[in-house]
Design a protein around this motif. Structure first.
Motif, PDB file in Angstrom:
ATOM      1  N   HIS A   1      26.460  37.627  50.073  1.00  0.00           N
ATOM      2  CA  HIS A   1      27.327  38.734  49.650  1.00  0.00           C
ATOM      3  C   HIS A   1      28.008  38.356  48.344  1.00  0.00           C
ATOM      4  O   HIS A   1      28.574  37.273  48.220  1.00  0.00           O
ATOM      5  CB  HIS A   1      28.368  39.009  50.747  1.00  0.00           C
ATOM      6  CG  HIS A   1      29.596  39.736  50.273  1.00  0.00           C
ATOM      7  ND1 HIS A   1      29.547  40.982  49.703  1.00  0.00           N
ATOM      8  CD2 HIS A   1      30.920  39.370  50.296  1.00  0.00           C
ATOM      9  CE1 HIS A   1      30.785  41.364  49.404  1.00  0.00           C
ATOM     10  NE2 HIS A   1      31.624  40.406  49.741  1.00  0.00           N
ATOM     11  N   LEU A   2      27.913  39.236  47.337  1.00  0.00           N
ATOM     12  CA  LEU A   2      28.576  39.033  46.058  1.00  0.00           C
ATOM     13  C   LEU A   2      29.726  40.017  45.931  1.00  0.00           C
ATOM     14  O   LEU A   2      29.513  41.235  45.900  1.00  0.00           O
ATOM     15  CB  LEU A   2      27.600  39.243  44.888  1.00  0.00           C
ATOM     16  CG  LEU A   2      26.681  38.082  44.509  1.00  0.00           C
ATOM     17  CD1 LEU A   2      25.596  37.894  45.574  1.00  0.00           C
ATOM     18  CD2 LEU A   2      26.043  38.328  43.142  1.00  0.00           C
ATOM     19  N   ASP A   3      30.947  39.485  45.895  1.00  0.00           N
ATOM     20  CA  ASP A   3      32.123  40.316  45.646  1.00  0.00           C
ATOM     21  C   ASP A   3      32.334  40.344  44.136  1.00  0.00           C
ATOM     22  O   ASP A   3      32.711  39.337  43.524  1.00  0.00           O
ATOM     23  CB  ASP A   3      33.347  39.736  46.362  1.00  0.00           C
ATOM     24  CG  ASP A   3      34.507  40.724  46.391  1.00  0.00           C
ATOM     25  OD1 ASP A   3      34.621  41.546  45.459  1.00  0.00           O
ATOM     26  OD2 ASP A   3      35.317  40.665  47.347  1.00  0.00           O
ATOM     27  N   ILE A   4      32.069  41.498  43.520  1.00  0.00           N
ATOM     28  CA  ILE A   4      32.096  41.624  42.060  1.00  0.00           C
ATOM     29  C   ILE A   4      33.305  42.436  41.590  1.00  0.00           C
ATOM     30  O   ILE A   4      33.295  42.991  40.478  1.00  0.00           O
ATOM     31  CB  ILE A   4      30.789  42.251  41.543  1.00  0.00           C
ATOM     32  CG1 ILE A   4      30.569  43.648  42.150  1.00  0.00           C
ATOM     33  CG2 ILE A   4      29.608  41.346  41.854  1.00  0.00           C
ATOM     34  CD1 ILE A   4      29.390  44.402  41.536  1.00  0.00           C
ATOM     35  N   ALA A   5      34.358  42.473  42.409  1.00  0.00           N
ATOM     36  CA  ALA A   5      35.542  43.261  42.046  1.00  0.00           C
ATOM     37  C   ALA A   5      36.159  42.807  40.727  1.00  0.00           C
ATOM     38  O   ALA A   5      36.738  43.614  39.998  1.00  0.00           O
ATOM     39  CB  ALA A   5      36.579  43.180  43.165  1.00  0.00           C
ATOM     40  N   GLY A   6      36.033  41.526  40.406  1.00  0.00           N
ATOM     41  CA  GLY A   6      36.631  41.024  39.177  1.00  0.00           C
ATOM     42  C   GLY A   6      35.713  41.009  37.983  1.00  0.00           C
ATOM     43  O   GLY A   6      36.162  40.755  36.858  1.00  0.00           O
TER      44      GLY A   6
END
Length: 497
Positions: free
Chosen positions: A463-468
């Motif tokens: 899972h890649l959290d790309i919020a930033g």
């Protein structure tokens, strides 16, 4: 823009501007030495006198007379030992900034023979040419669709990149870079499109257009009735407060052998996120049009795949919905049964991304995937943890996590792994359902990933959290096109295997 790769000596190529690299210290690239000789030692004099220092990403442009080139652009590339792919990219960005709106119609770029630290995957000439192509496409991007007065056309129409060879291997590398840049720009176009236009049905239409333009892509769109029949109740729950209906988008590319397991990409496609009943603060809410950054990066990656046609099988799915508050919207305290049969108590309707993703992660199990990567602008907590420099990676497989991190390093689209330990799972315990959709303030990015992990137990998953990283705020507001470079590198590393 007309991009060309040439193996001719640079002195034999006429252009309005010649771009050369100048190291701060260390040996000069062959193209810089050739240019210096053709210019009677001018570059050496500029360096000696301090007009061109060679410090990384510095530039000096000056007119020439009686030469094959009307002007010279000297780009500093720093010291040899410090010339990482990331620093090399900074020099390329500085170069692009000087030429994109300048007076030159034809630019000759002689930066391909600049030494870069690393192995063949990052330091080879092919890798450098790929990065040059990607950076040029990316840096020339403009989004003017909704401007009543369009900016003037750029004078620059042709770029020739000097290379030791213009054979197939070098051309393929250069073209992959160009394609990756175009894929990033497609991702940026999607993200920058306003939410009154970019809604779930429109997003599905873009996938259909991609399939129409490239017959190697097969696309299927599921509507609300089809999703209901499959039990995708959490996607439907997120979208039930909006007049814009959810859509589930499926794209398939079969470039490998029929028996090869596909690599699966999953994108969060919240085309606008008000937070639902758990309404967000008004300040900066306009940027919630970027909450479909995961889906945009999936579409951008699939465009690159369609253009380059690698020998690999890929399935891409997008769970698209708009999260709005109205009388029919999901309430805090509602309990919903997911496609997997597990029940979720929705305590915060602004934690909606994990709700659309969990049904998507259940759906892709049917493909018996070689790997599954999901991309999502999932948590503000990720920005607090990592800022805007790196995407967060969570995985149930160490080897896969390392592959994703390595792809990010090679592509200059960096990521950092965060833990996914069982000790965090208890924060999702619910008194009334199998789980709740939030775990409180502590370790918010981790508990969000823990939630997703409960639906990805049957395959290798990251899972890649790309919020930033998916968009910039402030004066430079706009989609970044990340993590398309990471995804392309990851997939290409598995092509033909």
């Amino acid at each position: 823009m007309n991009f060309t790769l040439s193996s001719k000596p640079i002195s034999d190529i006429k252009a309005d501007c010649l771009v050369v690299a100048l190291p701060e210290k260390g040996d000069w690239p062959a193209s810089t030495t050739q240019a210096n000789e053709a210019l009677g030692g001018l570059i050496k004099t500029l360096h000696k006198n301090g007009d061109a220092t060679g410090k990384n990403a510095t530039t000096l442009q000056m007119p020439l007379d009686g030469q094959p080139w009307a002007r010279l652009l000297v780009v500093g590339t720093g010291a040899d030992k410090d010339r990482t792919p990331a620093n090399y990219r900074k020099a390329l960005i500085a170069m692009a900034g000087q030429i994109k709106d300048g007076p030159s119609k034809h630019v000759l770029v002689g930066l391909g023979d600049t030494l870069v630290t690393g192995d063949d995957a990052t330091g080879s000439e092919a890798a450098r040419l790929s990065l040059i192509g990607r950076t040029l496409e990316e840096q020339f991007y403009r989004f003017t669709e909704f401007k009543s007065e369009k900016p003037s056309d750029r004078k620059l129409g042709k770029i020739t990149v000097a290379a030791s060879s213009a054979g197939k291997a070098m051309k393929d590398a250069f073209n992959l870079g160009l394609a990756t840049g175009r894929g990033m720009n497609f991702t940026r176009d999607l993200g920058n499109t306003p939410p009154n236009i970019c809604h779930p049905v429109w997003l599905a239409e873009q996938a259909q257009k991609l399939a129409k333009a490239h017959d190697c892509i097969k696309t299927e769109i599921l509507d609300e009735k089809q999703m209901k029949k499959l039990g995708m109740n959490t996607i439907l729950a997120v979208g039930q407060g909006s007049t814009q209906p959810p859509r589930f988008i499926i794209m398939e590319y079969s470039g490998g052998k029929a028996k090869d397991k596909p690599h699966v990409l999953v994108g969060k496609g919240i085309t606008f996120d008000t937070g639902g009943i758990s309404l967000k603060p008004g300040e900066g809410m306009d940027e919630m049009k970027y909450d479909m950054g995961g889906s945009a990066s999936v579409l951008g990656t699939m465009q690159v795949i369609a253009e380059t046609k690698p020998k690999i099988n890929i399935v891409a799915v997008i769970a698209a919905a708009e999260n709005m508050p109205d009388g029919g919207a999901t309430r805090p305290g509602d309990i919903v049964t997911t496609m997997s049969g597990q029940t979720v108590e929705i305590l915060n309707t602004d934690a909606e991304g994990r709700l659309v993703l969990c049904d998507a992660l259940t759906y892709v199990k049917r493909y018996n995937p070689a790997s599954v990567l999901d991309m999502a602008t999932l948590t503000g907590a990720c920005i607090i943890a990592l800022g805007h420099q790196a995407s967060a990676v969570f995985s149930n497989d160490d080897e896969l996590a390392n592959e994703v991190l390595a792809a990010g390093e090679r592509a200059g689209d960096r990521a950092w792994r965060l833990p996914l330990w069982d000790e965090y799972q208890s924060q999702l315990d619910s008194n009334f359902a199998d789980m709740q959709n939030i775990g409180g303030r502590p370790a918010g990015s981790i508990t969000a990933a823990c939630f997703l992990s409960r639906f990805a137990k049957d395959y290798r998953w990251a899972h890649l959290d790309i919020a930033g990283t998916a968009w910039n705020s402030g004066k430079a507001k706009g989609s970044t096109g990340r993590p398309v470079p990471l995804l392309v590198d990851y997939l290409m590393s598995h092509a033909g295997k």
